[in-house]
Design a protein around this motif. Structure first.
Motif, PDB file in Angstrom:
ATOM      1  N   LEU A  73       0.821  -1.213   0.000  1.00 32.00           N
ATOM      2  CA  LEU A  73       0.000   0.000   0.000  1.00 32.00           C
ATOM      3  C   LEU A  73       0.852   1.258   0.000  1.00 32.00           C
ATOM      4  CD1 LEU A  73      -2.906  -0.850   2.477  1.00 32.00           C
ATOM      5  CD2 LEU A  73      -3.132  -0.382   0.038  1.00 32.00           C
ATOM      6  N   LEU A  74       2.090   1.150   0.486  1.00 32.12           N
ATOM      7  CA  LEU A  74       2.976   2.318   0.553  1.00 32.12           C
ATOM      8  C   LEU A  74       3.878   2.423  -0.668  1.00 32.12           C
ATOM      9  CD1 LEU A  74       4.022   2.102   4.321  1.00 32.12           C
ATOM     10  CD2 LEU A  74       2.152   3.397   3.294  1.00 32.12           C
ATOM     11  N   ASP A  75       3.777   1.474  -1.593  1.00 33.68           N
ATOM     12  CA  ASP A  75       4.611   1.504  -2.796  1.00 33.68           C
ATOM     13  C   ASP A  75       3.928   2.377  -3.839  1.00 33.68           C
ATOM     14  OD1 ASP A  75       6.170   1.135  -4.994  1.00 33.68           O
ATOM     15  OD2 ASP A  75       5.936  -1.052  -5.081  1.00 33.68           O
ATOM     16  N   PRO A  76       4.501   3.537  -4.174  1.00 32.41           N
ATOM     17  CA  PRO A  76       3.834   4.425  -5.133  1.00 32.41           C
ATOM     18  C   PRO A  76       3.751   3.848  -6.540  1.00 32.41           C
ATOM     19  CG  PRO A  76       6.032   5.235  -4.623  1.00 32.41           C
ATOM     20  CD  PRO A  76       5.779   4.102  -3.687  1.00 32.41           C
ATOM     21  N   HIS A  77       4.543   2.802  -6.834  1.00 31.23           N
ATOM     22  CA  HIS A  77       4.525   2.202  -8.167  1.00 31.23           C
ATOM     23  C   HIS A  77       3.554   1.033  -8.259  1.00 31.23           C
ATOM     24  CE1 HIS A  77       7.965   4.690  -9.144  1.00 31.23           C
ATOM     25  NE2 HIS A  77       8.632   4.202  -8.103  1.00 31.23           N
ATOM     26  N   ALA A  78       2.958   0.631  -7.158  1.00 35.80           N
ATOM     27  CA  ALA A  78       2.008  -0.486  -7.159  1.00 35.80           C
ATOM     28  C   ALA A  78       0.601   0.048  -7.384  1.00 35.80           C
ATOM     29  CB  ALA A  78       2.087  -1.247  -5.840  1.00 35.80           C
ATOM     30  N   SER A  79      -0.082  -0.461  -8.387  1.00 36.98           N
ATOM     31  CA  SER A  79      -1.455  -0.043  -8.651  1.00 36.98           C
ATOM     32  C   SER A  79      -2.399  -0.707  -7.664  1.00 36.98           C
ATOM     33  CB  SER A  79      -1.856  -0.416 -10.079  1.00 36.98           C
ATOM     34  OG  SER A  79      -1.918  -1.820 -10.217  1.00 36.98           O
ATOM     35  N   VAL A  80      -3.587  -0.109  -7.542  1.00 40.70           N
ATOM     36  CA  VAL A  80      -4.592  -0.721  -6.670  1.00 40.70           C
ATOM     37  C   VAL A  80      -4.998  -2.077  -7.221  1.00 40.70           C
ATOM     38  CG1 VAL A  80      -6.884  -0.443  -5.655  1.00 40.70           C
ATOM     39  CG2 VAL A  80      -5.411   1.551  -5.947  1.00 40.70           C
ATOM     40  N   ASP A  81      -5.033  -2.183  -8.558  1.00 41.27           N
ATOM     41  CA  ASP A  81      -5.350  -3.472  -9.167  1.00 41.27           C
ATOM     42  C   ASP A  81      -4.411  -4.576  -8.693  1.00 41.27           C
ATOM     43  OD1 ASP A  81      -7.594  -2.967 -10.595  1.00 41.27           O
ATOM     44  OD2 ASP A  81      -6.612  -2.754 -12.530  1.00 41.27           O
ATOM     45  N   SER A  82      -3.106  -4.300  -8.734  1.00 43.80           N
ATOM     46  CA  SER A  82      -2.131  -5.332  -8.360  1.00 43.80           C
ATOM     47  C   SER A  82      -2.266  -5.717  -6.892  1.00 43.80           C
ATOM     48  CB  SER A  82      -0.709  -4.839  -8.658  1.00 43.80           C
ATOM     49  OG  SER A  82      -0.373  -3.734  -7.825  1.00 43.80           O
ATOM     50  N   ILE A  83      -2.570  -4.743  -6.043  1.00 42.32           N
ATOM     51  CA  ILE A  83      -2.735  -5.038  -4.613  1.00 42.32           C
ATOM     52  C   ILE A  83      -3.977  -5.897  -4.391  1.00 42.32           C
ATOM     53  CG2 ILE A  83      -3.222  -3.991  -2.367  1.00 42.32           C
ATOM     54  CD1 ILE A  83      -1.510  -1.626  -3.232  1.00 42.32           C
ATOM     55  N   VAL A  84      -5.070  -5.532  -5.074  1.00 49.63           N
ATOM     56  CA  VAL A  84      -6.309  -6.288  -4.898  1.00 49.63           C
ATOM     57  C   VAL A  84      -6.182  -7.696  -5.470  1.00 49.63           C
ATOM     58  CG1 VAL A  84      -8.732  -6.390  -5.598  1.00 49.63           C
ATOM     59  CG2 VAL A  84      -7.770  -4.252  -4.768  1.00 49.63           C
TER      60      VAL A  84
END
Length: 494
Positions: A73-84
Motif C-alpha cells: 500500500l505504501l509503494d507508489p509504483h504499485a497499482s490498486v489493481d495489483s494489490i487487490v
C-alpha cells in the motif's frame, strides 16, 4: 488525646494543586489518532514532494504492518489493481470508502467509530489518492496511462460511483457486479446522488487524464497493436486522436480509427437510451382511423355501449365499434445543429455529433450538421455516421460564428417547423453581428436553442455578454448535462 487523622481519598481522574483547587487531568492521547496523522502527513508530503521522507516512510510502514495491511500500500509504483489481485479481500474495502454514512457521527457530535478501523481507512484512502493525484512529470507510457485510469476507477468507487462517472459519466457498463471484479475499471454499482461531487472533482480528474494523454508518445503507441489495444477510449484520448489524425498512417491510423469507433459506439449506446422514447409525430385526427382489430379501442367501445347492457341476459349488445387514430402528421421537422469545433468545445462537438446522428435516424426528422471555427463545413452528408463525421472535423483555430450562420440560414425553409441548436462557448470575434442574426432567426419563428456545454459532466463556460442577451430574448443558454438538450429536442419534435 489526639484523634487519628484520616487521609482524604483522591479521585484518580483529578489532581489537587497547591492552592487546594481541583483540576481535571489531561487525558492520554489516542494512539489511533497518532497513527492516522502519520499516514495523512505522509500523503501530503508525497503529493507535494515525490522524494521520500525517511521518518514518515518508516513510521507509516510500522503502522500499516501493525494493522495487518500489506506493505505494498505504501509503494507508489504499485497499482490498486495489483494489490487487490494479491489480496482479494481488500476489493470490497474500497467500495464507498470515502462516502459518509450515518455511523460517522452520533447525535452528540462524538465519534463512535472504531479507532483501528479509521486507521485502516486512512491507509486505503492515502493509497488511492496518492496513485491518482501524484502523476509526476515527463513522458507517459500506455501502461502508465492504463494504470492511472484503473486507479481513477478505484477512486470513483471509493466515492460511491461507478468507474468513469466522474470523468465522463459513461460508467464502466456491464460486466462484473460490485465486489466481484478485482479491477477498478471492471466493477459496477448504481450511481448515487452525487450532489456537488461531479463539478468539484470530475473536471480535475478529466484534466489529469488529459495531461497524461498529452505526455504520451501517442504515435509510437498507436503503431504497436499490443500497446494500442491497452488504451481505454476517453474524451481526452479522442481529442488527441482527432488533432493528430492527419499525421497518422498505416497501422497507427487503423488503431486510431478503432479507438474512435469504440468511443463513439459507447457514447451512442448511452445517448440512444435517452432518445429512444422520443415521439414520432402528433396524431393526425383529420384522417379516419383504420378499422382493423389492432386499432380497436376496447375500453371506449364498452363505455359507449353500456346503455345496451341487458341485466336479464347478462349481455352487452354492441351497436358501434370505436377505433384509435394511429395516423400521424407526416410533415418533416428540420433540426439544424451548429457546433463550434474550436479546441475548447471538443467534448461538446463529439457528444452533439453522435446525438445528431441518433436524431437523424428518427422518422420525420430532417437533420443538418454544420461545424465551424474560422471556417464552416457542412457535414450533413455524413450525419448518419458520427464516426465518419468526426474524421472530417478539424479541431482548433479561432471562432467566427458568422461563417456558420451564412451556411445554416439557407437551410431554413419553414421557420416554424425548424429548430436550430447552436453549441458554443460564444467567445466570438464578431459578437454583435452574430447575435443580431440569431435574434432574427428567433423572431422569424425558428426554435433557437443556444447551448453552452453538453458534456457529460456539464463543465464549460459561456461568454456572459451572450448569456445575458439570450436570457433577455427568452432563449436562455442550456448549460449542463447533455440530457437537458435531449429533453428540449424531444419536446420540440413531439
Amino acid at each position: 488525646m489526639t484523634e487519628p487523622t484520616t487521609e482524604p481519598t483522591t479521585d484518580p481522574t483529578t489532581e489537587t494543586p497547591a492552592n487546594g483547587t481541583t483540576a481535571a487531568a489531561v487525558p492520554e492521547p489516542d494512539p489511533h489518532d497518532n497513527r492516522r496523522q502519520v499516514l495523512y502527513w505522509r500523503l501530503l508530503a508525497r503529493l507535494f514532494d515525490p522524494e521520500e521522507q525517511a521518518a514518515l516512510e518508516s513510521a507509516s510502514l510500522a503502522v500499516v504492518e501493525d494493522i495487518g495491511l500489506p506493505p505494498a500500500l505504501l509503494d507508489p509504483h504499485a497499482s490498486v489493481d495489483s494489490i487487490v489481485q494479491r489480496h482479494p479481500h481488500l476489493a470490497d474495502a474500497f467500495d464507498g470508502l470515502m462516502v459518509a454514512d450515518d455511523t460517522d457521527t452520533d447525535t452528540d457530535g462524538d465519534d463512535p467509530r472504531d479507532g483501528a478501523a479509521e486507521v485502516r481507512r486512512a491507509a486505503l484512502v492515502s493509497k488511492v489518492l496518492l496513485n491518482v493525484f501524484a502523476t509526476g512529470s515527463g513522458a507517459v507510457s500506455a501502461g502508465q496511462l492504463a494504470r492511472w485510469q484503473s486507479d481513477a476507477g478505484w477512486l470513483e468507487r471509493a466515492l460511491g460511483c461507478s468507474p468513469g462517472d466522474l470523468r465522463g459519466g459513461r460508467g464502466a457498463g456491464g460486466g462484473a457486479g460490485r465486489g466481484v471484479s478485482p479491477t477498478g475499471t471492471g466493477g459496477h454499482r448504481a450511481a448515487p446522488d452525487l450532489g456537488n461531487l461531479i463539478p468539484a472533482i470530475g473536471p480535475e480528474l478529466g484534466a489529469l487524464e488529459g495531461d497524461l494523454v498529452r505526455r504520451m508518445k501517442l504515435r509510437e503507441v498507436l503503431a504497436d497493436p499490443a500497446l494500442a489495444a491497452r488504451l481505454t477510449p476517453s474524451m481526452s484520448l479522442i481529442e488527441q486522436l482527432l488533432r493528430d489524425k492527419d499525421n497518422l498512417s498505416g497501422v497507427a491510423l487503423a488503431n486510431a480509427k478503432s479507438l474512435i469507433r469504440r468511443f463513439v459506439d459507447e457514447v451512442a449506446e448511452v445517448l440512444r437510451t435517452q432518445v429512444e422514447k422520443a415521439t414520432v409525430g402528433a396524431i393526425d385526427r383529420s384522417i379516419p382511423p383504420k378499422r382493423v382489430f389492432r386499432n380497436l379501442d376496447l375500453d371506449r367501445t364498452i363505455w359507449k355501449n353500456l346503455t345496451n347492457y341487458s341485466p336479464e341476459e347478462e349481455r352487452l349488445y354492441v351497436d358501434r365499434l370505436y377505433y384509435r387514430h394511429t395516423a400521424r402528421k407526416t410533415t418533416p421537422q428540420r433540426l439544424i445543429v451548429v457546433v463550434d469545433q474550436s479546441g475548447s468545445m471538443v467534448d461538446s462537438m463529439v457528444n452533439c455529433t453522435i446525438l445528431a446522428s441518433i436524431f437523424a435516424g428518427l422518422p420525420r426528422v430532417d437533420v443538418h450538421l454544420v461545424a465551424y471555427d474560422t471556417r464552416a463545413v457542412d457535414l450533413t452528408p455524413w450525419v448518419h455516421d458520427p464516426f465518419e463525421t468526426l474524421l472530417r472535423t478539424q479541431l482548433g483555430g479561432g471562432t467566427d460564428g458568422t461563417v456558420a450562420m451564412a451556411l445554416a440560414q439557407p437551410k431554413i425553409a419553414e421557420p416554424r417547423n425548424t429548430v436550430v441548436v447552436w453549441i458554443s462557448d460564444f467567445y466570438e470575434w464578431h459578437h454583435q453581428p452574430l447575435f443580431d442574426s440569431m435574434a432574427a432567426l428567433h423572431r422569424s419563428g425558428v426554435r433557437f436553442i443556444p447551448v453552452g456545454s453538453v458534456t457529460s459532466s456539464g463543465r464549460g463556460s459561456v461568454n456572459p455578454w451572450f448569456r445575458e442577451r439570450f436570457k433577455d430574448q427568452g432563449t436562455p443558454v442550456i448549460s449542463g448535462h447533455i440530457r437537458k438538450l435531449v429533453d428540449e429536442l424531444k419536446t420540440f419534435l413531439a
